[in-house]
Scaffold this motif. Structure first.
Motif, mmCIF file in Angstrom:
data_model
loop_
_atom_site.group_PDB
_atom_site.id
_atom_site.type_symbol
_atom_site.label_atom_id
_atom_site.label_comp_id
_atom_site.label_asym_id
_atom_site.label_seq_id
_atom_site.Cartn_x
_atom_site.Cartn_y
_atom_site.Cartn_z
ATOM 1 N N THR A 98 34.164 27.157 82.313
ATOM 2 C CA THR A 98 33.743 28.107 83.349
ATOM 3 C C THR A 98 32.263 28.479 83.214
ATOM 4 O O THR A 98 31.774 29.354 83.920
ATOM 5 N N SER A 149 32.424 26.935 88.471
ATOM 6 C CA SER A 149 31.471 26.715 89.556
ATOM 7 C C SER A 149 30.700 25.410 89.418
ATOM 8 O O SER A 149 29.895 25.075 90.270
ATOM 9 N N LYS A 183 28.415 28.966 83.546
ATOM 10 C CA LYS A 183 27.516 28.914 84.696
ATOM 11 C C LYS A 183 26.072 28.743 84.241
ATOM 12 O O LYS A 183 25.148 28.793 85.065
ATOM 13 N N ILE A 227 36.062 31.881 86.863
ATOM 14 C CA ILE A 227 35.974 30.967 87.999
ATOM 15 C C ILE A 227 35.015 29.824 87.671
ATOM 16 O O ILE A 227 33.873 30.049 87.275
ATOM 17 N N ASN A 254 35.165 43.863 88.077
ATOM 18 C CA ASN A 254 35.741 42.538 88.323
ATOM 19 C C ASN A 254 35.046 41.435 87.527
ATOM 20 O O ASN A 254 35.279 40.250 87.759
ATOM 21 N N ALA A 255 34.199 41.814 86.581
ATOM 22 C CA ALA A 255 33.402 40.813 85.850
ATOM 23 C C ALA A 255 34.271 39.852 85.051
ATOM 24 O O ALA A 255 34.002 38.648 84.997
ATOM 25 N N LYS A 299 37.352 38.884 85.628
ATOM 26 C CA LYS A 299 38.025 37.959 86.545
ATOM 27 C C LYS A 299 37.051 36.914 87.072
ATOM 28 O O LYS A 299 37.343 35.716 87.099
ATOM 29 N N ASN A 300 35.872 37.349 87.480
ATOM 30 C CA ASN A 300 34.884 36.426 88.034
ATOM 31 C C ASN A 300 34.371 35.423 87.000
ATOM 32 O O ASN A 300 33.985 34.308 87.343
ATOM 33 N N SER A 301 34.369 35.831 85.737
ATOM 34 C CA SER A 301 33.855 34.943 84.693
ATOM 35 C C SER A 301 34.759 33.740 84.459
ATOM 36 O O SER A 301 34.350 32.763 83.837
#
Length: 207
Positions: free
Chosen positions: A185, A77, A187, A75, A68-69, A71-73
């Protein structure tokens, strides 16, 4: 059978591309990257192959990530920075190290799949193409003086090459930035970006 074919493909082509690829080998390298683009391979053998391919390029590390990396990247934050208009003074070239990444990750292959960041980096490093042969990096400045790009693969290629200190830029407007806000995106405050080599392998690139 798929894994067997993948191993055969890698072994056959890496005979040509290990080290610094020359003009007649870049097509082979690109085909290899396309082949692995959507695979889930993260074997120690493949990591070793990539380390040999990347020898001499400016990257931090290669590491394994979860399914899921990707997809999570995507998001966000952190809050979006405030755009600052720097007119009338807009330098036409700026230090590479001063440009930050908006995105947290990219694919190693460009959208149209005709180019990739590794081949481009080698071509720049070996001066087979000049930095002026690439389209300008599009950038903008925020209210704190940070400079960001919306052209992440292009900047990643230049940093990977490791021998380009200053690059031509084009300053974008607030309107253009607004169309690209979804890309913000990062982080890590834009200091690095992860390039997906497969779905489960990333290469971290930083200044």
């Amino acid at each position: 059978m798929k894994n067997l074919y993948s191993s055969y493909f890698i072994s056959a082509f890496l005979f040509l591309i290990i080290g610094h690829p020359q003009a007649n080998e870049t097509h082979t390298l690109h085909q290899f990257l396309l082949f692995e683009f959507n695979s889930h391979d993260h074997s120690s053998q493949l990591i070793s192959h990539f380390q040999k391919i990347l020898l001499g390029l400016n990257y931090r590390e290669i590491k394994v990530v979860k399914d899921n990396a990707r997809k999570n990247s995507k998001i966000r934050s952190t809050p979006f920075p405030v755009f600052a208009n720097i007119a009338p003074y807009k330098p036409t070239s700026i230090p590479t190290r001063s440009i930050l990444f908006m995105q947290s990750s990219i694919h190693d292959v460009f959208h149209e799949r005709r180019f990739d960041i590794i081949t481009t980096a080698y071509q720049l490093q070996q001066k087979r193409i000049a930095i002026t042969a690439l389209p300008n990096i599009h950038v903008w400045r925020d209210s704190k003086g940070n400079i960001w790009t919306i052209n992440h693969r292009r900047l990643a290629s230049i940093i990977l090459a490791g021998n380009i200190d200053k690059i031509p830029v084009t300053w974008i407007s607030q309107k253009t930035l607004d169309k690209n806000r979804f890309e913000f995106t990062t982080k890590v405050k834009g200091k690095s970006i992860d390039a997906f080599l497969t779905k489960n392998l990333i290469m971290t690139i930083s200044h």
